[in-house]
Write a protein that holds these residues in place. Structure first.
Motif, short mmCIF file in Angstrom:
data_model
loop_
_atom_site.label_atom_id
_atom_site.label_comp_id
_atom_site.label_asym_id
_atom_site.label_seq_id
_atom_site.Cartn_x
_atom_site.Cartn_y
_atom_site.Cartn_z
N ASP A 188 -9.37 5.60 -0.73
CA ASP A 188 -8.33 6.15 -1.61
C ASP A 188 -9.00 6.75 -2.83
OD1 ASP A 188 -9.25 3.92 -2.98
OD2 ASP A 188 -7.24 3.17 -3.48
N GLU A 243 0.82 -1.21 0.00
CA GLU A 243 0.00 0.00 0.00
C GLU A 243 0.86 1.27 0.00
OE1 GLU A 243 -3.00 0.25 -0.62
OE2 GLU A 243 -3.73 -1.79 -0.35
N ALA A 259 -6.80 -0.06 5.14
CA ALA A 259 -6.46 -1.21 4.29
C ALA A 259 -5.86 -2.34 5.12
CB ALA A 259 -5.48 -0.77 3.20
N THR A 286 -4.23 3.88 4.60
CA THR A 286 -3.36 2.72 4.82
C THR A 286 -3.78 1.95 6.06
OG1 THR A 286 -1.55 3.95 3.80
CG2 THR A 286 -0.98 1.97 5.03
#
Length: 377
Positions: free
Chosen positions: A143, A42, A129, A126
């Protein structure tokens, strides 16, 4: 902005995840749900295309297969592994975060959003994720793909360039994310945004969720997402010095803050710094520029540049997020026994260039210098 019923949310989840199960991209960081693998991928994918990242990711994992090995890696080796990806602060943040995990968390990954965001360089996306993919937490990962997909699905007309808009999207996604498969849900949105619902030339007519895409159904797909234009980068003019001796080329270490911090590079001088008489740099003659640089190096570093002259090549241009550098090259020689006590750098033989991380602008400077037009008598 429209709202969905519970039944519609379930229908969307089913359509999206069924499509993902059959068509998900085969990517090396998806072979497992290891948080280290998710994290590295990522961070690399920020500002960089997937196909570019794949070989970098594979090499990185061979060099630093665990968070512990990344934490103790030599920074020069780390930056060399990152060479070409740009935004080198990302690599430094990776190592700082790796050391946090080893030192502050005893080698164990934090599993909450707040814990993940406490790591250096880990922002809301991030953290979302990692939490969803590695730890099955039902949290959004917002994102550019998510902004684009959900703005079209729900006709959200909030400006995605504004920081506060993220919270709106997080609330919307939180309401529709799969509680059973949040990681797959977020990755499916990534794949959808990179294919049928891409920024340019979307193929929504074949999209697996076209019946949920309100902007498409209303013929207004091109209006979403709403994003105000960024300010144009400010141009900054530099003179770049290619200084050589029998020991190689003189590299200067960049300051600890600002763009390309700590990097070893050919010395750069801001053109504005030569404007001693408060005139436009364009109005200072070439001889004045050469004389000013020569005198500056004598007074600052106690070094006398020999045969300082302009390089007959095109200017080097490189754009960062907020700045556009325009670099005019000069070259000079310096005796190899010169005292570098006052100079923040060192000689680097050309055959050792491969051991040093070259930023893109440094590579451009070197390429321009090599293509200089030979002088004729």
């Amino acid at each position: 902005m429209i709202e969905w019923s519970p039944e519609k949310i379930k229908g969307f989840q089913k359509a999206l995840l069924n499509w993902y199960d059959q068509n998900k991209r085969d990517l090396p960081w998806r072979v497992d749900h290891d948080p280290y693998h998710v994290w590295i991928s990522e961070i690399m994918l920020q500002q960089t295309q997937v196909q570019t990242v794949i070989p970098y990711y594979q090499r990185f994992m061979k060099l630093f297969p665990t968070v512990g090995q990344l934490a103790k890696a030599d920074e020069s080796v780390l930056l060399k592994a990152w060479e070409g990806l740009g935004y080198y602060s990302r690599a430094r943040h990776l190592q700082t975060a790796a050391r946090q995990i080893v030192t502050d968390y005893g080698g164990q990954w934090p599993q909450t959003i707040d814990g993940l965001k406490s790591l250096s360089g880990v922002g809301p996306y991030t953290a979302g994720a990692i939490a969803s993919i590695a730890f099955n937490q039902p949290v959004p990962a917002v994102d550019g793909n998510a902004f684009r997909v959900f703005s079209r699905l729900f006709k959200i007309d909030a400006d995605i360039a504004k920081p506060q808009t993220r919270h709106l999207f997080e609330k919307v996604i939180q309401n529709v994310i799969s509680r059973d498969r949040p990681g797959d849900f977020n990755q499916a949105i990534m794949d959808l945004g990179a294919s049928y619902m891409s920024a340019k030339n979307p193929d929504t007519v074949h999209s697996p969720v076209k019946q949920f895409d309100q902007a498409y159904l209303d013929g207004e797909e091109d209006k979403y997402p709403v994003k105000s234009k960024k300010k144009r980068p400010v141009q900054v003019n530099y003179f770049g010095l290619i200084i050589h001796s029998s020991k190689g080329f003189l590299f200067e270490q960049r300051p600890s803050d600002g763009i390309l911090s700590h990097f070893l590079m050919f010395p750069l001088i801001k053109a504005d710094e030569l404007d001693n008489q408060k005139r436009s740099v364009q109005k200072i003659s070439s001889d004045e520029i050469i004389d000013t640089i020569f005198q500056s190096w004598v007074s600052t570093y106690q070094l006398q540049l020999i045969d300082l002259a302009f390089v007959d090549s095109q200017k080097v241009s490189h754009t960062f997020t907020h700045q556009k550098w325009q670099i005019t090259l000069l070259e000079a020689t310096l005796p190899s026994n010169s005292d570098l006590s006052y100079f923040p750098g060192k000689w680097v033989p050309q055959d050792q260039f491969s051991t040093i991380a070259f930023s893109k602008v440094q590579s451009k400077m070197w390429a321009a210098y090599q293509q200089k037009i030979p002088k004729t008598n």
